[in-house]
Write an enzyme that holds these catalytic residues in place. Structure first.
Site, PDB file in Angstrom:
ATOM      1  N   GLU A 451       4.023  -7.565   2.282  1.00 50.11           N
ATOM      2  CA  GLU A 451       4.791  -7.846   3.510  1.00 50.11           C
ATOM      3  C   GLU A 451       5.441  -6.590   4.073  1.00 50.11           C
ATOM      4  O   GLU A 451       6.570  -6.617   4.562  1.00 50.11           O
ATOM      5  CB  GLU A 451       5.800  -8.971   3.273  1.00 50.11           C
ATOM      6  CG  GLU A 451       5.080 -10.289   3.005  1.00 50.11           C
ATOM      7  CD  GLU A 451       5.981 -11.500   2.955  1.00 50.11           C
ATOM      8  OE1 GLU A 451       7.052 -11.472   3.559  1.00 50.11           O
ATOM      9  OE2 GLU A 451       5.574 -12.473   2.297  1.00 50.11           O
TER      10      GLU A 451
HETATM   11  C1  FAD Z   1      -0.107 -10.217  -4.792  1.00 47.27           C
HETATM   12  C2  FAD Z   1      -0.488  -9.843  -3.407  1.00 47.27           C
HETATM   13  C3  FAD Z   1      -0.410 -10.771  -2.381  1.00 47.27           C
HETATM   14  C4  FAD Z   1      -0.809 -10.425  -1.085  1.00 47.27           C
HETATM   15  N1  FAD Z   1      -0.830 -11.390  -0.106  1.00 47.27           N
HETATM   16  C5  FAD Z   1      -1.394 -11.086   1.092  1.00 47.27           C
HETATM   17  C6  FAD Z   1      -1.622 -12.104   2.075  1.00 47.27           C
HETATM   18  O1  FAD Z   1      -1.295 -13.270   1.881  1.00 47.27           O
HETATM   19  N2  FAD Z   1      -2.243 -11.759   3.234  1.00 47.27           N
HETATM   20  C7  FAD Z   1      -2.629 -10.479   3.494  1.00 47.27           C
HETATM   21  O2  FAD Z   1      -3.172 -10.212   4.565  1.00 47.27           O
HETATM   22  N3  FAD Z   1      -2.393  -9.487   2.600  1.00 47.27           N
HETATM   23  C8  FAD Z   1      -1.804  -9.764   1.407  1.00 47.27           C
HETATM   24  N4  FAD Z   1      -1.611  -8.778   0.468  1.00 47.27           N
HETATM   25  C9  FAD Z   1      -1.887  -7.406   0.823  1.00 47.27           C
HETATM   26  C10 FAD Z   1      -0.624  -6.572   0.917  1.00 47.27           C
HETATM   27  O3  FAD Z   1       0.099  -6.889   2.063  1.00 47.27           O
HETATM   28  C11 FAD Z   1      -1.097  -5.100   0.847  1.00 47.27           C
HETATM   29  O4  FAD Z   1      -1.265  -4.836  -0.521  1.00 47.27           O
HETATM   30  C12 FAD Z   1      -0.135  -4.154   1.455  1.00 47.27           C
HETATM   31  O5  FAD Z   1      -0.178  -4.283   2.842  1.00 47.27           O
HETATM   32  C13 FAD Z   1      -0.477  -2.715   1.105  1.00 47.27           C
HETATM   33  O6  FAD Z   1      -1.828  -2.467   1.343  1.00 47.27           O
HETATM   34  P1  FAD Z   1      -2.706  -1.742   0.213  1.00 47.27           P
HETATM   35  O7  FAD Z   1      -2.407  -2.378  -1.080  1.00 47.27           O
HETATM   36  O8  FAD Z   1      -4.114  -1.694   0.649  1.00 47.27           O
HETATM   37  O9  FAD Z   1      -2.112  -0.288   0.177  1.00 47.27           O
HETATM   38  P2  FAD Z   1      -2.480   0.980   1.104  1.00 47.27           P
HETATM   39  O10 FAD Z   1      -2.279   0.668   2.541  1.00 47.27           O
HETATM   40  O11 FAD Z   1      -3.792   1.489   0.645  1.00 47.27           O
HETATM   41  O12 FAD Z   1      -1.336   1.936   0.633  1.00 47.27           O
HETATM   42  C14 FAD Z   1      -1.290   2.534  -0.661  1.00 47.27           C
HETATM   43  C15 FAD Z   1       0.016   3.288  -0.761  1.00 47.27           C
HETATM   44  O13 FAD Z   1       0.093   4.267   0.287  1.00 47.27           O
HETATM   45  C16 FAD Z   1       1.231   4.023   1.108  1.00 47.27           C
HETATM   46  N5  FAD Z   1       0.888   4.313   2.490  1.00 47.27           N
HETATM   47  C17 FAD Z   1      -0.110   3.767   3.224  1.00 47.27           C
HETATM   48  N6  FAD Z   1      -0.106   4.278   4.468  1.00 47.27           N
HETATM   49  C18 FAD Z   1       0.894   5.184   4.511  1.00 47.27           C
HETATM   50  C19 FAD Z   1       1.399   6.059   5.529  1.00 47.27           C
HETATM   51  N7  FAD Z   1       0.884   6.089   6.756  1.00 47.27           N
HETATM   52  N8  FAD Z   1       2.441   6.842   5.212  1.00 47.27           N
HETATM   53  C20 FAD Z   1       2.996   6.805   3.986  1.00 47.27           C
HETATM   54  N9  FAD Z   1       2.566   6.011   2.996  1.00 47.27           N
HETATM   55  C21 FAD Z   1       1.527   5.201   3.255  1.00 47.27           C
HETATM   56  C22 FAD Z   1       1.597   2.575   0.886  1.00 47.27           C
HETATM   57  O14 FAD Z   1       2.951   2.332   1.118  1.00 47.27           O
HETATM   58  C23 FAD Z   1       1.242   2.401  -0.592  1.00 47.27           C
HETATM   59  O15 FAD Z   1       2.271   2.875  -1.387  1.00 47.27           O
HETATM   60  C24 FAD Z   1      -1.224  -9.112  -0.823  1.00 47.27           C
HETATM   61  C25 FAD Z   1      -1.272  -8.174  -1.855  1.00 47.27           C
HETATM   62  C26 FAD Z   1      -0.948  -8.519  -3.126  1.00 47.27           C
HETATM   63  C27 FAD Z   1      -1.089  -7.499  -4.219  1.00 47.27           C
END
Ligand code: FAD
Length: 647
Positions: A451
């Site tokens: 979120e």
């Molecule tokens: C248990 C669980 C439930 C979830 N439920 C849902 C759901 O119901 N619906 C849905 O759509 N998604 C859901 N998600 C997805 C969740 O919202 C994403 O995991 C989250 O948005 C982060 O995306 P990512 O894990 O791909 O990380 P990435 O975007 O790949 O980021 C990896 C790291 O890099 C950082 N980062 C990324 N971009 C930047 C930037 N520009 N500057 C600085 N730092 C950055 C992030 O903060 C993070 O620390 C869920 C995930 C989990 C694990």
């Protein structure tokens, strides 16, 4: 781009050239960065002129009247909430075993059915659509209750109604969509929200799932795959974000994302995998695949191309559930620690008497109090006005609440010692009380990631904090504009800052905007917050002058500004709430409540001082270079002596 605008409080700055250029200079960005930024900029809910307490802080305007007197829940609203909360609490206590849910990785169907029959899937949905019609404050109170007890149930109900179908439907649904879907989801048909993809985490510009209109234009065919869709494996209906054909703007194709309501039993929808995690073992989270899924045009939410706007607006209010659940978690931790730190005797005294443990307990209590104040305040804004601009307050509550509650659960584990690390089942098996700290710890780690991760929340808050400045000064700094337009913008910005900047130095004798709280100690902290908001505004302005358009890349620096603003919001909410408790409480509680608020403010002020110091004295540049050394392999020797990846 729709971002060349002014707020009602700032001067009109537009020229034709400016109107066509983005507020943020994207000319030096990579194409990926530009695409991500342009897409989120276009979807921003600019909330022109609405403003908020938190956004004003960054401009040096401390409007105490927005927070004090602290908003009170009306007796009628509280009674309505109490009736439901009492039923929910009794049900949780008597019929739900969160350790069993954790152990088995399943929520018993009878639990889901009973939650549905008591209305827990339609808490905010109006009674005319089959819901309970409770306020945002009461919804948050339910999240506090759930968050204190069972993370899996919290996630089930929150993914359903904070981000699943009900929330965007309430905000953007047509009458027909509401009539069709709200009664179903209110009764307990589970819903979900599908945005994330393997390549789309924090960056929706790279979305692969796409929806093409059929030749007659009446339907769209969705193809693609969504990852980590919470509730996706049990849902009957979900909101899916998909790319739709680009729209040509100023001769250039612009990517579009559209939100669709999709029924899970439609042909072509398939749950390809159920994901399992470190915590939240019974999350019904999965990979959902779409193969030529035929969706009627009537199932578009808001409008074609407005999907990201739907997602961002849904999350603005939706993400308030998370800090509310974090309050519940923190209160539970406080209860656990209170008992244990009294009972456990080591080195001749109960561990709560040892200063190192007492220090942790004091922080836990103070931060819990402040988080509750921030979240209740923000919820009250929604109850007062559904269209209130709560973007910053909700994001700050989520950011601060998920980080502080993670510290709280971590400290709880430390204070419980070895027993904190032991599972509840194992404790029970050898005759000890099955205190579930290990489960709470595992379940809550995700809170700073989903979120809106902490990093993305800081960027989001920084963007909003800079917005008034960008509205005034961006034209002058934007190399994409013709020189004439830049000079004109510079002149206007100069005039604005000639008036604004000196004001940020003027001493302010009294708190403006509202009657000051009666308690001297609270007045003192609020005066500090008022003074510090002007210091924050000055420092932000200095950084803009120093870095110009490159400020956007100074994430660590911007993070400090965000953290200072967030602490100021926390101080103000905590003081206003303490005053309101003071006004209604008995003498005994007053003294302790004031001590709680005072300790919180003192601690927050120390953190703020540290952040201000970091603006000037830091090793950010060296740290960045060092990280690049790690990433390019220049320090590979440091990884020697481990069992790592072969080769
Ligand atoms: C248990 C669980 C439930 C979830 N439920 C849902 C759901 O119901 N619906 C849905 O759509 N998604 C859901 N998600 C997805 C969740 O919202 C994403 O995991 C989250 O948005 C982060 O995306 P990512 O894990 O791909 O990380 P990435 O975007 O790949 O980021 C990896 C790291 O890099 C950082 N980062 C990324 N971009 C930047 C930037 N520009 N500057 C600085 N730092 C950055 C992030 O903060 C993070 O620390 C869920 C995930 C989990 C694990």
């Amino acid at each position: 781009m729709n971002t060349t605008r002014t707020t009602s409080k700032e001067p009109e700055m537009k020229t034709t050239a400016e109107e066509q250029a983005p507020l943020i200079d994207t000319s030096k960005m990579s194409s990926g960065q530009r695409a991500a930024l342009e897409m989120t900029e276009a979807a921003r809910d600019a909330a022109s002129g609405r403003g908020s307490f938190a956004s004003s802080l960054f401009m040096g305007r401390f409007d105490l009247s927005a927070v004090h007197p602290f908003p009170q829940q009306s007796a009628e609203d509280r009674d309505q909430g109490d009736a439901f909360l009492q039923r929910l609490e009794k049900f949780l206590r008597e019929q739900v075993d969160p350790d069993e849910i954790d152990r088995t990785g399943e929520i018993p169907q009878r639990v889901i059915d009973q939650l549905a029959s008591m209305g827990a899937f339609g808490i905010k949905i109006s009674p005319s659509d089959g819901g309970l019609g409770l306020s945002q404050t009461n919804y948050c109170r339910a999240a506090v209750l759930l968050g204190s007890y069972c993370g899996n149930l919290t996630a089930l109900l929150s993914a359903h109604q904070s981000i699943g179908v009900p929330q965007p439907l309430i905000l953007f649904g047509t009458e027909e969509q509401k009539r069709k879907y709200l009664p179903r989801v209110a009764k307990g048909e589970i819903s979900a929200f599908a945005l994330t993809e393997p390549g789309v985490g924090s960056d929706p510009a790279t979305m692969q799932t796409h929806a093409e209109p059929t030749p007659d234009g009446k339907h769209f065919l969705i193809n693609g795959e969504k990852l980590w869709c919470t509730n996706g494996t049990k849902a009957g209906v979900i909101v899916v974000m998909a790319k739709t054909p680009p729209k040509v703007v100023n001769g250039k194709p612009k990517n579009q994302i559209t939100a669709f309501i999709v029924e899970m039993d439609w042909p072509g929808v398939e749950v390809a995998h159920r994901c399992r995690f470190m915590g939240l073992k019974a999350l019904y989270n999965g990979v959902v695949r779409f193969t030529n899924v035929r969706v009627p045009r009537e199932n578009i939410l808001l409008a074609e191309g407005k999907g990201l706007r739907v997602a961002l607006s849904t999350l603005n209010t939706g993400r308030l559930t998370l800090p509310a659940a974090c309050i519940g978690l923190s209160k539970r931790c406080l209860e656990i620690v209170k008992k244990w730190a009294n009972e456990r005797v080591q080195w001749g005294a109960s561990i709560g008497k040892h200063a190192a443990i007492a220090d942790k307990i004091a922080h836990m209590a103070a931060n819990t109090f402040a988080l509750e104040a921030m979240t209740l305040y923000t919820a009250s804004l929604v109850d007062r006005d559904k269209h209130a601009d709560i973007r910053l307050e909700a994001a700050m509550s989520k950011l601060w609440g998920s980080e502080r509650s993670w510290e709280i659960v971590n400290d709880t584990m430390q204070i419980r010692g070895g027993r904190g690390y032991e599972t509840a089942d194992s404790l029970k098996g050898r005759g000890e009380e099955p205190v579930p700290v290990e489960r709470l710890f595992r379940d809550s780690r995700i809170n700073t990631i989903f979120e809106g991760s902490s990093e993305i929340m800081r960027l989001f808050i920084a963007r909003e904090a800079l917005d008034p400045h960008l509205s005034v000064a961006a034209g002058a700094l934007n190399s994409q504009l013709p020189m004439k337009a830049r000079l004109k913008a510079a002149l206007k910005a100069g005039l604005f800052y000639a008036g604004w900047y000196p004001k940020q130095w003027l001493p302010q004798l009294a708190l403006s905007g509202a009657q000051s709280p009666r308690c001297k100690i609270l007045r003192r902290h609020l005066r500090y917050a008022s003074k510090t908001s002007r210091k924050l505004a000055r420092a932000l302005f200095h950084a803009m002058v120093r870095f110009g358009p490159k400020l956007e890349r100074q994430q660590v620096l911007l993070g400090r500004f965000v953290d200072i603003g967030t602490e100021l919001f926390a101080i103000t909410a905590a003081c206003a709430r303490a005053q309101s408790l003071f006004d209604s409480g008995n003498a005994n509680e007053i003294e302790h409540t004031l001590a709680l608020a005072d300790y919180f403010c003192r601690s927050a002020r120390l953190r703020i001082a540290e952040q201000f110091r970091g603006l000037h004295t830091n090793a950010d540049r060296q740290g960045y270079r060092l990280a690049q050394d790690v990433l390019t392999g220049n320090l590979d020797w440091l990884e020697g002596g481990i069992v790592g990846k072969a080769g």
